[in-house]
Design a protein around this motif. Structure first.
Motif, PDB file in Angstrom:
ATOM      1  N   PRO A 146      54.750 -28.860 -14.236  1.00  0.00           N
ATOM      2  CA  PRO A 146      56.085 -29.841 -14.744  1.00  0.00           C
ATOM      3  C   PRO A 146      57.084 -28.955 -13.916  1.00  0.00           C
ATOM      4  CG  PRO A 146      55.199 -28.950 -16.523  1.00  0.00           C
ATOM      5  CD  PRO A 146      54.196 -28.669 -15.580  1.00  0.00           C
ATOM      6  N   LEU A 147      57.174 -27.655 -13.850  1.00  0.00           N
ATOM      7  CA  LEU A 147      58.372 -27.039 -13.169  1.00  0.00           C
ATOM      8  C   LEU A 147      58.404 -26.991 -11.688  1.00  0.00           C
ATOM      9  CD1 LEU A 147      58.300 -23.441 -15.233  1.00  0.00           C
ATOM     10  CD2 LEU A 147      59.796 -25.664 -15.624  1.00  0.00           C
ATOM     11  N   LEU A 148      57.465 -27.578 -10.811  1.00  0.00           N
ATOM     12  CA  LEU A 148      57.473 -27.934  -9.567  1.00  0.00           C
ATOM     13  C   LEU A 148      57.414 -29.561  -9.329  1.00  0.00           C
ATOM     14  CD1 LEU A 148      54.342 -25.751  -8.365  1.00  0.00           C
ATOM     15  CD2 LEU A 148      56.939 -25.274  -8.573  1.00  0.00           C
ATOM     16  N   GLU A 149      57.706 -30.293 -10.374  1.00  0.00           N
ATOM     17  CA  GLU A 149      57.857 -31.540  -9.992  1.00  0.00           C
ATOM     18  C   GLU A 149      59.336 -32.012  -9.960  1.00  0.00           C
ATOM     19  OE1 GLU A 149      56.117 -35.293 -12.520  1.00  0.00           O
ATOM     20  OE2 GLU A 149      57.581 -34.059 -13.779  1.00  0.00           O
ATOM     21  N   ARG A 150      59.578 -32.596  -8.972  1.00  0.00           N
ATOM     22  CA  ARG A 150      61.037 -33.052  -8.651  1.00  0.00           C
ATOM     23  C   ARG A 150      61.498 -33.956  -9.561  1.00  0.00           C
ATOM     24  NH1 ARG A 150      63.302 -32.205  -3.275  1.00  0.00           N
ATOM     25  NH2 ARG A 150      64.714 -33.739  -4.053  1.00  0.00           N
ATOM     26  N   VAL A 151      62.744 -33.694 -10.341  1.00  0.00           N
ATOM     27  CA  VAL A 151      63.304 -34.576 -11.181  1.00  0.00           C
ATOM     28  C   VAL A 151      64.752 -35.214 -10.971  1.00  0.00           C
ATOM     29  CG1 VAL A 151      64.075 -34.912 -13.646  1.00  0.00           C
ATOM     30  CG2 VAL A 151      62.045 -33.543 -13.069  1.00  0.00           C
ATOM     31  N   ALA A 162      72.000 -46.218  -7.750  1.00  0.00           N
ATOM     32  CA  ALA A 162      71.796 -44.856  -7.954  1.00  0.00           C
ATOM     33  C   ALA A 162      70.141 -44.545  -8.560  1.00  0.00           C
ATOM     34  CB  ALA A 162      72.673 -43.980  -8.666  1.00  0.00           C
ATOM     35  N   LEU A 163      69.928 -45.659  -9.238  1.00  0.00           N
ATOM     36  CA  LEU A 163      68.610 -45.931 -10.077  1.00  0.00           C
ATOM     37  C   LEU A 163      67.574 -46.216  -9.182  1.00  0.00           C
ATOM     38  CD1 LEU A 163      66.806 -45.663 -12.560  1.00  0.00           C
ATOM     39  CD2 LEU A 163      67.487 -48.043 -12.967  1.00  0.00           C
ATOM     40  N   ARG A 164      67.721 -47.247  -8.087  1.00  0.00           N
ATOM     41  CA  ARG A 164      66.756 -47.388  -7.130  1.00  0.00           C
ATOM     42  C   ARG A 164      66.484 -46.297  -6.341  1.00  0.00           C
ATOM     43  NH1 ARG A 164      64.880 -52.286  -5.796  1.00  0.00           N
ATOM     44  NH2 ARG A 164      63.677 -52.304  -3.724  1.00  0.00           N
ATOM     45  N   PHE A 165      67.568 -45.680  -5.851  1.00  0.00           N
ATOM     46  CA  PHE A 165      67.480 -44.538  -4.868  1.00  0.00           C
ATOM     47  C   PHE A 165      66.426 -43.430  -5.520  1.00  0.00           C
ATOM     48  CE2 PHE A 165      68.349 -40.539  -3.094  1.00  0.00           C
ATOM     49  CZ  PHE A 165      68.789 -40.516  -1.805  1.00  0.00           C
ATOM     50  N   ALA A 166      67.107 -43.090  -6.907  1.00  0.00           N
ATOM     51  CA  ALA A 166      66.266 -41.842  -7.552  1.00  0.00           C
ATOM     52  C   ALA A 166      64.830 -42.350  -7.776  1.00  0.00           C
ATOM     53  CB  ALA A 166      66.906 -41.751  -8.733  1.00  0.00           C
ATOM     54  N   GLY A 167      64.545 -43.689  -8.134  1.00  0.00           N
ATOM     55  CA  GLY A 167      63.158 -44.211  -8.463  1.00  0.00           C
ATOM     56  C   GLY A 167      62.210 -44.092  -7.064  1.00  0.00           C
ATOM     57  N   ARG A 168      62.774 -44.529  -6.051  1.00  0.00           N
ATOM     58  CA  ARG A 168      62.349 -44.251  -4.621  1.00  0.00           C
ATOM     59  C   ARG A 168      61.851 -43.232  -4.246  1.00  0.00           C
ATOM     60  NH1 ARG A 168      60.165 -49.086  -5.534  1.00  0.00           N
ATOM     61  NH2 ARG A 168      61.123 -50.656  -4.888  1.00  0.00           N
ATOM     62  N   ARG A 169      62.817 -42.073  -4.451  1.00  0.00           N
ATOM     63  CA  ARG A 169      62.552 -40.817  -3.953  1.00  0.00           C
ATOM     64  C   ARG A 169      61.642 -40.260  -4.906  1.00  0.00           C
ATOM     65  NH1 ARG A 169      62.580 -38.065  -0.830  1.00  0.00           N
ATOM     66  NH2 ARG A 169      63.741 -36.237  -1.513  1.00  0.00           N
ATOM     67  N   GLY A 213      57.745 -37.210  -8.002  1.00  0.00           N
ATOM     68  CA  GLY A 213      58.561 -36.691  -8.769  1.00  0.00           C
ATOM     69  C   GLY A 213      58.769 -37.683 -10.068  1.00  0.00           C
ATOM     70  N   ARG A 214      59.848 -37.540 -10.783  1.00  0.00           N
ATOM     71  CA  ARG A 214      60.238 -38.221 -11.945  1.00  0.00           C
ATOM     72  C   ARG A 214      61.673 -38.796 -11.994  1.00  0.00           C
ATOM     73  NH1 ARG A 214      57.737 -36.020 -17.583  1.00  0.00           N
ATOM     74  NH2 ARG A 214      58.503 -37.840 -18.375  1.00  0.00           N
ATOM     75  N   VAL A 215      61.860 -39.576 -12.682  1.00  0.00           N
ATOM     76  CA  VAL A 215      63.472 -40.010 -12.810  1.00  0.00           C
ATOM     77  C   VAL A 215      63.726 -39.344 -14.273  1.00  0.00           C
ATOM     78  CG1 VAL A 215      65.158 -42.028 -13.191  1.00  0.00           C
ATOM     79  CG2 VAL A 215      63.231 -42.060 -11.330  1.00  0.00           C
ATOM     80  N   ALA A 216      64.993 -38.995 -14.434  1.00  0.00           N
ATOM     81  CA  ALA A 216      65.719 -38.668 -15.592  1.00  0.00           C
ATOM     82  C   ALA A 216      66.873 -39.473 -15.889  1.00  0.00           C
ATOM     83  CB  ALA A 216      65.857 -37.178 -15.769  1.00  0.00           C
ATOM     84  N   LEU A 217      66.936 -39.954 -17.188  1.00  0.00           N
ATOM     85  CA  LEU A 217      68.095 -40.832 -17.515  1.00  0.00           C
ATOM     86  C   LEU A 217      68.834 -40.111 -18.453  1.00  0.00           C
ATOM     87  CD1 LEU A 217      66.342 -43.985 -17.552  1.00  0.00           C
ATOM     88  CD2 LEU A 217      67.671 -43.344 -15.695  1.00  0.00           C
ATOM     89  N   MET A 232      59.034 -48.663 -11.014  1.00  0.00           N
ATOM     90  CA  MET A 232      59.305 -48.104  -9.633  1.00  0.00           C
ATOM     91  C   MET A 232      58.325 -46.878  -9.288  1.00  0.00           C
ATOM     92  SD  MET A 232      63.152 -48.190  -8.232  1.00  0.00           S
ATOM     93  CE  MET A 232      63.899 -47.907 -10.028  1.00  0.00           C
ATOM     94  N   THR A 233      58.084 -45.967 -10.304  1.00  0.00           N
ATOM     95  CA  THR A 233      57.396 -44.907 -10.191  1.00  0.00           C
ATOM     96  C   THR A 233      55.955 -44.701 -10.839  1.00  0.00           C
ATOM     97  OG1 THR A 233      58.279 -43.911 -12.248  1.00  0.00           O
ATOM     98  CG2 THR A 233      59.609 -43.711 -10.243  1.00  0.00           C
ATOM     99  N   GLY A 234      55.664 -45.322 -11.811  1.00  0.00           N
ATOM    100  CA  GLY A 234      54.562 -45.505 -12.663  1.00  0.00           C
ATOM    101  C   GLY A 234      54.582 -44.433 -13.496  1.00  0.00           C
ATOM    102  N   LYS A 235      55.613 -43.573 -13.522  1.00  0.00           N
ATOM    103  CA  LYS A 235      55.841 -42.475 -14.874  1.00  0.00           C
ATOM    104  C   LYS A 235      56.854 -42.913 -15.596  1.00  0.00           C
ATOM    105  CE  LYS A 235      54.138 -38.898 -11.583  1.00  0.00           C
ATOM    106  NZ  LYS A 235      54.947 -37.571 -10.950  1.00  0.00           N
ATOM    107  N   MET A 236      56.790 -42.488 -16.940  1.00  0.00           N
ATOM    108  CA  MET A 236      57.937 -42.534 -17.874  1.00  0.00           C
ATOM    109  C   MET A 236      59.130 -41.469 -17.740  1.00  0.00           C
ATOM    110  SD  MET A 236      57.742 -45.038 -20.016  1.00  0.00           S
ATOM    111  CE  MET A 236      59.012 -44.578 -21.085  1.00  0.00           C
TER     112      MET A 236
END
Length: 163
Positions: A10-15, A29-36, A42-46, A87-91
């Motif tokens: 988890p420390l190597l996962e891009r957030v 911003a959400l679309r950009f982060a989700g696609r990246r 990686g994962r999105v943080a909100l 978008m990501t398949g991850k919570m």
């Protein structure tokens, strides 16, 4: 059954952190982060921030307003979390804080070393906005991650092309 040694660190996962609000540019911003996050594994943080009310003598009324704001922020976080998950398949990682929005963004970035990129949207044809302006004065001294500004004029298709 998967071996724990095969699980990603988890420390190597891009957030990718997005500040949640009701503005139009936040969806970019959400679309950009989700696609990246989707393309990098990686994962999105909100982050949603409930700002305190200024109703000093009217403590009861102020508390009701803050409770309503907190419910609204939770609803917004859940709605955005559903979109990020699609978008990501991850919570996504959810943060809900109380205080000044600009200061809470900086505090979270100082406290959570797993966040690798802050993604902010800019409004169409206007100045960057209060969060961007505040953060620019703190880059390097207290924020040690890259910040991506997603122009509000970009279409979803254009965002997909650059991510």
């Amino acid at each position: 059954m998967a071996d724990e040694a095969d699980a990603p660190d988890p420390l190597l996962e891009r957030v990718f952190l997005v500040v949640a609000d009701e503005t139009e540019e936040m969806s970019n911003a959400l679309r950009f982060a989700g696609r990246r996050a989707q393309h990098s594994g990686g994962r999105v943080a909100l982050l949603a921030v409930v700002e305190p009310s200024d109703l000093g003598n009217w403590l009861g009324v102020g508390q009701v307003i803050e409770d309503d704001q907190r419910r609204d922020a939770e609803t917004l976080l859940h709605r955005m979390a559903e979109e990020a998950y699609r978008m990501t398949g991850k919570m996504p990682i959810l943060h809900l804080r109380e205080g000044d929005r600009r200061e809470e963004v900086v505090k979270l970035l100082q406290e959570d070393r797993t966040i690798s990129l802050l993604v902010l949207g800019t409004a169409k044809g206007s100045s960057p906005g209060p969060i961007v302006t505040y953060l620019m004065s703190h880059l390097g001294s207290s924020i040690r991650i890259p910040v991506t500004l997603v122009p509000g004029d970009l279409t979803p298709e254009e965002i997909d092309q650059v991510t």
